[in-house]
Write an enzyme that holds these catalytic residues in place. Structure first.
Site, PDB file in Angstrom:
ATOM      1  CB  CYS A  15      43.866 -18.577 -41.648  1.00  0.00           C
ATOM      2  SG  CYS A  15      43.568 -19.250 -39.995  1.00  0.00           S
ATOM      3  CG  ASN A  18      44.385 -17.929 -34.786  1.00  0.00           C
ATOM      4  OD1 ASN A  18      44.491 -17.447 -33.658  1.00  0.00           O
ATOM      5  ND2 ASN A  18      45.405 -18.500 -35.380  1.00  0.00           N
ATOM      6  CB  CYS A  20      41.996 -24.902 -39.890  1.00  0.00           C
ATOM      7  SG  CYS A  20      40.401 -25.514 -39.292  1.00  0.00           S
ATOM      8  NE  ARG A  21      42.787 -21.416 -43.985  1.00  0.00           N
ATOM      9  CZ  ARG A  21      42.153 -20.478 -44.664  1.00  0.00           C
ATOM     10  NH1 ARG A  21      42.475 -20.273 -45.929  1.00  0.00           N
ATOM     11  NH2 ARG A  21      41.209 -19.753 -44.096  1.00  0.00           N
ATOM     12  CB  SER A  22      46.912 -18.859 -39.055  1.00  0.00           C
ATOM     13  OG  SER A  22      45.831 -18.745 -38.184  1.00  0.00           O
ATOM     14  CG  ASP A 135      38.324 -22.309 -44.985  1.00  0.00           C
ATOM     15  OD1 ASP A 135      38.538 -23.216 -44.152  1.00  0.00           O
ATOM     16  OD2 ASP A 135      37.465 -21.428 -44.836  1.00  0.00           O
TER      17      ASP A 135
END
Ligand code: 4NP
Length: 165
Positions: A15, A18, A20-22, A135
């Site tokens: 993401c 690195n 939050c999402r990934s 995001d």
């Protein structure tokens, strides 16, 4: 007969930050692969460098934990050119991440023939195919919940596609 892509030996989730999402996707993927009995090396990275060395965002940690994913020990890093040599598959959380990854890959492609395959994380997911995992950094609690929902769904879709191989 439709040819499916077989299980990769390594997958990198990417993401922007690195944090939050990934990192969430890393742990979801790791758990789902283990349940499916697939042996896959899983890691995550960001295209940006702002959060190198940081733990995941507190909100991401909290939402992940509430769904059974412990991500507090993960440490953010930036994607590197070596990642394109070391991973079989690199999955981008959104279209901008994918474009940024493609630009890095293009810069390497003249000199190297075995580089990671790139795809959007939602690519195999019939529910969210082609969508970004949005995001959540400037978002609220609902946005972090949506991240988990989309990540669980799209990770499962990849794993189902490999189990069918
Ligand atoms: P991520 O979220 O890409 O899911 O880790 C973000 C984290 C930080 C920033 C942007 C997105 N930032 O601009 O610092």
């Amino acid at each position: 007969m439709l040819m499916k892509t077989c299980t990769p030996s390594s997958v990198l989730l990417v993401c922007l930050g690195n944090i939050c999402r990934s990192p969430t996707a890393e742990e979801v993927f790791r758990q789902q692969a283990a349940i499916a009995g697939l042996s896959i090396k899983v890691d995550s990275a960001g295209t940006g460098d702002w959060h190198i060395g940081h733990a995941p965002d507190e909100r991401a940690q909290r939402h992940a934990k509430s769904h059974g994913y412990k991500i507090n020990k993960l440490v953010a890093r930036q994607v590197s050119t070596d990642d394109f040599r070391e991973f079989d598959l690199i999955l981008a959380m959104d279209a901008q991440n994918l474009a940024d990854l493609q630009a890095i890959k293009d810069s390497l492609a003249d000199t190297e023939d075995h580089l990671a395959k790139l795809a959007l994380f939602s690519e195999e997911d019939p529910t969210y195919s082609g969508d970004d995992v949005p995001d959540p950094y400037k978002g609220d609690s609902d946005d972090f919940e949506e991240v988990i929902e989309r990540i669980e769904s799209s990770a499962q879709a990849w794993i189902e596609s490999w189990k069918a191989c």
